[in-house]
Design a protein around this motif. Structure first.
Motif, PDB file in Angstrom:
ATOM      1  N   ARG A 158     -11.610   1.284   3.159  1.00  0.00           N
ATOM      2  CA  ARG A 158     -10.974   1.107   1.851  1.00  0.00           C
ATOM      3  C   ARG A 158     -10.862   2.418   1.079  1.00  0.00           C
ATOM      4  NH1 ARG A 158     -14.646   0.555  -2.454  1.00  0.00           N
ATOM      5  NH2 ARG A 158     -16.838   0.452  -1.844  1.00  0.00           N
ATOM      6  N   LEU A 161      -6.736   6.452   2.881  1.00  0.00           N
ATOM      7  CA  LEU A 161      -5.325   6.081   2.818  1.00  0.00           C
ATOM      8  C   LEU A 161      -4.616   6.619   4.056  1.00  0.00           C
ATOM      9  CD1 LEU A 161      -2.947   4.833   1.290  1.00  0.00           C
ATOM     10  CD2 LEU A 161      -2.652   7.033   0.113  1.00  0.00           C
ATOM     11  N   TYR A 189       3.222   1.881   1.447  1.00  0.00           N
ATOM     12  CA  TYR A 189       1.984   1.642   0.697  1.00  0.00           C
ATOM     13  C   TYR A 189       2.346   1.533  -0.776  1.00  0.00           C
ATOM     14  CZ  TYR A 189      -2.588   2.182  -1.436  1.00  0.00           C
ATOM     15  OH  TYR A 189      -3.719   1.969  -2.183  1.00  0.00           O
ATOM     16  N   ARG A 195      -1.957  -1.936  -1.546  1.00  0.00           N
ATOM     17  CA  ARG A 195      -1.728  -2.655  -0.288  1.00  0.00           C
ATOM     18  C   ARG A 195      -0.713  -1.939   0.595  1.00  0.00           C
ATOM     19  NH1 ARG A 195      -3.375  -8.228  -0.098  1.00  0.00           N
ATOM     20  NH2 ARG A 195      -4.397  -8.834  -2.044  1.00  0.00           N
ATOM     21  N   TYR A 196      -1.010  -1.993   1.898  1.00  0.00           N
ATOM     22  CA  TYR A 196      -0.052  -1.520   2.893  1.00  0.00           C
ATOM     23  C   TYR A 196       0.968  -2.608   3.178  1.00  0.00           C
ATOM     24  CZ  TYR A 196      -3.651   1.932   4.325  1.00  0.00           C
ATOM     25  OH  TYR A 196      -4.585   2.930   4.373  1.00  0.00           O
ATOM     26  N   LYS A 214      -4.634  -5.192   2.215  1.00  0.00           N
ATOM     27  CA  LYS A 214      -5.501  -4.222   1.546  1.00  0.00           C
ATOM     28  C   LYS A 214      -5.905  -3.123   2.532  1.00  0.00           C
ATOM     29  CE  LYS A 214      -7.549  -7.665  -1.564  1.00  0.00           C
ATOM     30  NZ  LYS A 214      -8.826  -8.323  -1.976  1.00  0.00           N
ATOM     31  N   ARG A 215      -6.334  -1.987   2.013  1.00  0.00           N
ATOM     32  CA  ARG A 215      -6.700  -0.867   2.879  1.00  0.00           C
ATOM     33  C   ARG A 215      -7.821  -1.245   3.840  1.00  0.00           C
ATOM     34  NH1 ARG A 215      -6.324   1.470  -2.159  1.00  0.00           N
ATOM     35  NH2 ARG A 215      -8.591   1.642  -2.332  1.00  0.00           N
ATOM     36  N   GLU A 216      -8.792  -2.027   3.362  1.00  0.00           N
ATOM     37  CA  GLU A 216      -9.932  -2.409   4.208  1.00  0.00           C
ATOM     38  C   GLU A 216      -9.550  -3.371   5.318  1.00  0.00           C
ATOM     39  OE1 GLU A 216     -10.656  -4.613   0.198  1.00  0.00           O
ATOM     40  OE2 GLU A 216      -9.758  -2.717   0.896  1.00  0.00           O
TER      41      GLU A 216
END
Length: 221
Positions: A158, A161, A189, A195-196, A214-216
């Motif tokens: 998270r 990027l 992004y 969010r991607y 989400k990034r995670e």
């Protein structure tokens, strides 16, 4: 920036089997291809196969820098040179010399990345570096920053990027677990929502589809 697409001859793009071997625009009788011609055709077909790697969102691009994460060559760095469609293996040219074939699960793409939303050390936010490792127990990337004061740092997904075009795997979805494990390409992004947009191929329709994640929820391993 993404590498330019590999340019192949027109022969590589022509559908196989539609014309007899040795067909000529002037309708000359078919003739047996010479050894040099066969080699040229084989080279064109190989060129076309490698070129397709760039177009599929679930495959690593040729020339992508990777680190092997398991096997006899674990820890070694190389570049993707080819992908075998039949068994899903990638050919990697090692920096130390030689070539190996590896599964996607054995490869960590060494993408450029940016530190983001790091609360403990906010002065590092916006710094860029190369993803150079993955700690599976702590579930953190090792990022080699372009910063002499902090050359390396361990970061959660998270706080990393990924760049446009990065190939990642969906992870940790609770509301839509059927997508976990799916491979795709970062198409965009949205900084406003964090969010991607992940692009992937829908196996049922064989068409491109998209997920907002989400990034995670996007990992390189």
């Amino acid at each position: 920036r993404l590498p330019p697409p590999q340019i192949c001859s027109r022969t590589a793009a022509a559908p196989a089997g539609l014309l007899p071997t040795g067909w000529h625009p002037r309708h000359m009788p078919p003739k047996k291809a010479s050894k040099s011609k066969r080699s040229e055709d084989e080279g064109s077909q190989e060129c076309a196969k490698k070129a397709r790697v760039r177009d599929l969102p679930d495959l690593l691009e040729t020339i992508t820098s990777v680190k092997l994460t398991s096997g006899n060559h674990a820890g070694e760095i190389g570049n993707i040179t080819a992908h075998e469609e039949d068994d899903g293996l990638y050919e990697v040219a090692l920096e130390k010399g030689g070539q190996v074939w590896a599964q996607r699960s054995e490869l960590l793409p060494r993408y450029d990345a940016t530190v983001i939303s790091l609360e403990g050390r906010p002065e590092l936010n916006g710094k860029s570096g190369i993803i150079d490792g993955w700690d599976s127990e702590k579930e953190r990337y090792e990022v080699a920053l372009r910063d002499l004061k902090t050359p390396r740092i361990m970061l959660q997904p998270r706080n990393v990027l990924l760049p446009h075009g990065a190939r990642g795997r969906v992870h940790g979805l609770v509301s839509a677990p059927q997508h976990n494990g799916r491979l795709g390409r970062v198409a965009d992004y949205d900084d406003n929502v964090g969010r991607y947009t992940l692009e992937y191929i829908d196996n049922e329709t064989d068409m491109l589809a998209y997920l907002r994640l989400k990034r995670e929820n996007v990992r390189l391993v």
